[in-house]
Design a protein around this motif. Structure first.
Motif, PDB file in Angstrom:
ATOM      1  N   LEU A  40      52.276  38.948  56.568  1.00 61.11           N
ATOM      2  CA  LEU A  40      50.936  39.817  56.925  1.00 61.11           C
ATOM      3  C   LEU A  40      50.255  39.052  57.832  1.00 61.11           C
ATOM      4  CD1 LEU A  40      50.255  41.031  53.240  1.00 61.11           C
ATOM      5  CD2 LEU A  40      51.448  42.293  55.162  1.00 61.11           C
ATOM      6  N   THR A  41      49.286  39.759  58.566  1.00 62.87           N
ATOM      7  CA  THR A  41      48.509  39.074  59.512  1.00 62.87           C
ATOM      8  C   THR A  41      47.156  39.283  58.704  1.00 62.87           C
ATOM      9  OG1 THR A  41      48.276  41.287  60.730  1.00 62.87           O
ATOM     10  CG2 THR A  41      49.597  39.197  61.574  1.00 62.87           C
ATOM     11  N   ASN A  42      46.775  40.418  57.879  1.00 61.97           N
ATOM     12  CA  ASN A  42      45.687  40.731  57.065  1.00 61.97           C
ATOM     13  C   ASN A  42      46.060  41.064  55.621  1.00 61.97           C
ATOM     14  OD1 ASN A  42      45.212  41.378  60.348  1.00 61.97           O
ATOM     15  ND2 ASN A  42      43.215  40.729  59.369  1.00 61.97           N
ATOM     16  N   CYS A  43      45.247  40.599  54.866  1.00 59.42           N
ATOM     17  CA  CYS A  43      45.285  40.962  53.366  1.00 59.42           C
ATOM     18  C   CYS A  43      45.210  42.679  53.360  1.00 59.42           C
ATOM     19  CB  CYS A  43      44.318  40.353  52.513  1.00 59.42           C
ATOM     20  SG  CYS A  43      44.279  40.927  50.976  1.00 59.42           S
ATOM     21  N   TYR A  44      46.257  43.082  52.546  1.00 59.84           N
ATOM     22  CA  TYR A  44      46.290  44.789  52.436  1.00 59.84           C
ATOM     23  C   TYR A  44      45.026  45.215  51.525  1.00 59.84           C
ATOM     24  CZ  TYR A  44      49.619  43.288  48.998  1.00 59.84           C
ATOM     25  OH  TYR A  44      49.972  42.673  47.790  1.00 59.84           O
ATOM     26  N   ASP A  45      44.420  44.292  50.805  1.00 55.01           N
ATOM     27  CA  ASP A  45      43.347  44.577  50.106  1.00 55.01           C
ATOM     28  C   ASP A  45      41.838  44.804  50.755  1.00 55.01           C
ATOM     29  OD1 ASP A  45      44.847  45.488  47.959  1.00 55.01           O
ATOM     30  OD2 ASP A  45      44.785  43.646  46.857  1.00 55.01           O
ATOM     31  N   CYS A  46      41.805  43.488  51.365  1.00 54.20           N
ATOM     32  CA  CYS A  46      40.342  43.420  51.740  1.00 54.20           C
ATOM     33  C   CYS A  46      40.274  43.180  53.370  1.00 54.20           C
ATOM     34  CB  CYS A  46      39.727  42.202  51.148  1.00 54.20           C
ATOM     35  SG  CYS A  46      40.501  40.633  51.575  1.00 54.20           S
ATOM     36  N   GLY A  47      41.484  42.978  53.892  1.00 50.96           N
ATOM     37  CA  GLY A  47      41.401  42.872  55.324  1.00 50.96           C
ATOM     38  C   GLY A  47      41.306  41.478  55.958  1.00 50.96           C
ATOM     39  N   THR A  48      41.393  40.398  55.021  1.00 49.03           N
ATOM     40  CA  THR A  48      40.857  38.974  55.327  1.00 49.03           C
ATOM     41  C   THR A  48      42.041  38.564  56.156  1.00 49.03           C
ATOM     42  OG1 THR A  48      39.821  38.643  53.486  1.00 49.03           O
ATOM     43  CG2 THR A  48      40.335  36.757  54.613  1.00 49.03           C
ATOM     44  N   PRO A  49      41.844  37.965  57.413  1.00 47.96           N
ATOM     45  CA  PRO A  49      42.783  37.258  58.005  1.00 47.96           C
ATOM     46  C   PRO A  49      43.735  36.102  57.155  1.00 47.96           C
ATOM     47  CG  PRO A  49      41.137  37.450  59.613  1.00 47.96           C
ATOM     48  CD  PRO A  49      40.641  37.682  58.137  1.00 47.96           C
TER      49      PRO A  49
END
Length: 453
Positions: free
Chosen positions: A100-109
Motif C-alpha cells: 500500500l502507498t497509503n493506509c486504507y483507513d486514514c490515508g496516511t502515507p
C-alpha cells in the motif's frame, strides 16, 4: 271410563316402548359410528406420525442441526490417520509484490518493509479463441516433380478448427458426456467461439473418418490379445433400435454401433481364425465362435441368488446356491495362484469333476433344475479361465467398460441423430492404470467407472 283410561295408558306405554326402541337403535348406530371414527382417527394419527417422521428426516437431510458436535469428531483425519490436505505447489509461475502507498483507513502515507505474508493462489487464466491465418507456400520439388505444401503444426488438413478445439469437443462429448447444446454453450460462453450443434455433429463425423487407422490398430490389438471381453447393450439412434457392442482387453476398449445383435458382429470383429480366450456372458451370439470361452460366474451366481431368495425357493435350490458360492470361492483362490500350466490342468480336471457332479445330479424341484440346466449349457466354459494366464472368472471388466455408453444413452436418448448404422463406429483407448477406463475415439482417459450397468 276405566276401560278408556286403561286403553289410553296402554297406548301411551306402547308409544313409550317404541320411543325407547328407537332411542336404543339410535344409540347403537351412534356407538358403531363412534367406533368407526375412532378407528379412522387412529389411522390418521398413524399416517400423520409417519408423515411427520418423514418430514423430520427430510429436514435433517437439508438443514444442519444447531447442536454442537461431540469432542473428537472435528474436521480432518482421525487421530493416528494420515491427513490429506491440499499441498503447496512445487513450482511458482509468477510472483507479485503487494503493498500500500497509503493506509486504507486514514490515508496516511506508508513505507515499504521487508516483512511479508505469503498467499499462494491457483487460478485458471481467462482464455479466448485465437484466430490464426497460415500462409502456406506452394513449393515445387525438383526431385519428385510435384508441388508440395507444409501442414501447420496443431492443425488437420481441411479442418477449420485446430487440435485444441477438436480435443476439447471430443473431451466434452465422450468423457464428460455433454449434449451438443451444452458443448455449443461452453464454446460460446467460455471461449467466444460459435459452432452450432449441427456443426459439432459434422465435426464428430469427420473425426470418425480421420481416426480410421487408429480404430483398425485397436481392432488388431484386440484380435491378438490372449484375453478379451465382449458385451452388448441396446442403443437407439434417432428412434431406431440398435445395439452397442463392446470388445475389450485390459488395455483397449472398442465400441461399434450395429443394427443387429446377431453372431455376425463378433465373427467380423474377431476375424476368421480367432485366438485367445473370450470372457463373456451367456448370450448365444458367442457360442459358435471357434475359440476358447469363459462364461461369467457373476451372471450364474446372480441367477442362482434370485432363485434362492424367492419365498417359494426349495431346499434343493438353497443347497445348490450355497454349493455354487463355495465352488466359486475355491475357483477364485486357484485362479489367483501363479500360472503353471501342468498344475492348472490338474486343478482344471478336479473342478471339472465338481461341475459334472452338479450336472448329473437328479433334482426334483423346478427352480434347482433351471439353474442346473444353465450349468449344463456352460459346462467346461465355467472353468476355462484356469487354463489361460490372467483370464478372469467374471465379465465384470466388460460391464465397467460399457458403462460410459450406457450413461450416455440415458443422457441423450437419440445419441447420434441422422447417423447410419453401417458407418457409425466408436473406438476407445483405456489408460494404462490399475483401474482402466475407456473413452471413445481414441482419447486417453483416467478415473474409476461404476462397476454395474
Amino acid at each position: 271410563t276405566a276401560e278408556n283410561a286403561r286403553n289410553a295408558q296402554q297406548t301411551r306405554a306402547d308409544h313409550l316402548e317404541q320411543k325407547v326402541s328407537a332411542q336404543a337403535n339410535r344409540i347403537k348406530g351412534l356407538e358403531e359410528e363412534n367406533n368407526d371414527l375412532k378407528k379412522e382417527v387412529a389411522e390418521l394419527k398413524s399416517r400423520l406420525g409417519l408423515s411427520v417422521d418423514h418430514a423430520k428426516k427430510l429436514a435433517g437431510m437439508i438443514f444442519k442441526s444447531n447442536t454442537k458436535k461431540n469432542a473428537g469428531t472435528g474436521r480432518g483425519a482421525k487421530e493416528g490417520h494420515t491427513g490429506h490436505g491440499r499441498t503447496t505447489p512445487q513450482h511458482i509461475d509468477r510472483e507479485v509484490d503487494v503493498y500500500l502507498t497509503n493506509c486504507y483507513d486514514c490515508g496516511t502515507p506508508l513505507k515499504q518493509t521487508a516483512s511479508v505474508d505469503e498467499h499462494i493462489v491457483e487460478d485458471i487464466p481467462q482464455t479466448q479463441t485465437v484466430i490464426t491465418r497460415y500462409c502456406i507456400e506452394r513449393q515445387w520439388c525438383a526431385n519428385c516433380h510435384k508441388e508440395v505444401r507444409g501442414i501447420p503444426q496443431g492443425t488437420l488438413p481441411g479442418m477449420r478448427f485446430g487440435i485444441g478445439t477438436l480435443t476439447l469437443i471430443l473431451f466434452l462429448k465422450y468423457r464428460m458426456r455433454a449434449p451438443l447444446a451444452k458443448i455449443e454453450e461452453i464454446l460460446r460462453s467460455k471461449y467466444t467461439l460459435t459452432i452450432t450443434g449441427q456443426g459439432i455433429q459434422e465435426l464428430l463425423h469427420t473425426l470418425k473418418t480421420r481416426f480410421t487407422r487408429q480404430y483398425n490398430e485397436l481392432l488388431e490389438e484386440i484380435r491378438r490379445a490372449p484375453v478379451k471381453h465382449a458385451d452388448e447393450t441396446g442403443f437407439r439412434i434417432d428412434g431406431k433400435n440398435g445395439w452397442c457392442w463392446l470388445f475389450a482387453t485390459p488395455r483397449v476398449a472398442l465400441y461399434t454401433i450395429e443394427e443387429t445383435r446377431g453372431k455376425g458382429v463378433p465373427e467380423r470383429i474377431f476375424g476368421h481364425d480367432p485366438t485367445g480366450v473370450l470372457v463373456r456372458d451367456d448370450y448365444g451370439a458367442y457360442e459358435k465362435l471357434p475359440m476358447a470361452q469363459q462364461s461369467c460366474w457373476a451372471h450364474l451366481l446372480r441367477t442362482s441368488h434370485e432363485h434362492a431368495e424367492k419365498e417359494t425357493a426349495s431346499e434343493e435350490m438353497h443347497a445348490l446356491h450355497h454349493e455354487l458360492k463355495e465352488l466359486f470361492e475355491a475357483l477364485t483362490t486357484a485362479n489367483a495362484r501363479p500360472f503353471i500350466l501342468p498344475e492348472r490342468r490338474a486343478v482344471h480336471a478336479s473342478f471339472q469333476k465338481s461341475i459334472t457332479t452338479i450336472i448329473n445330479r437328479v433334482y426334483i424341484t423346478a427352480d434347482a433344475g433351471v439353474v442346473q440346466t444353465r450349468i449344463k449349457n456352460q459346462n467346461a466354459n465355467l472353468i476355462e479361465a484356469l487354463l489361460h494366464e490372467h483370464a478372469p472368472l467374471t465379465n465384470n471388466h466388460a460391464e465397467r467398460m460399457i458403462r460410459p455408453l450406457v450413461v450416455t444413452r440415458k443422457i441423450s436418448p437419440s445419441f447420434f441423430p441422422r447417423a447410419s448404422f453401417t458407418s457409425l463406429s466408436l473406438a476407445g483407448f483405456a489408460a494404462r492404470e490399475k483401474r482402466a477406463t475407456s473413452t471413445p475415439l481414441g482419447m486417453t482417459s483416467s478415473g474409476p467407472l461404476n462397476p454395474r450397468r
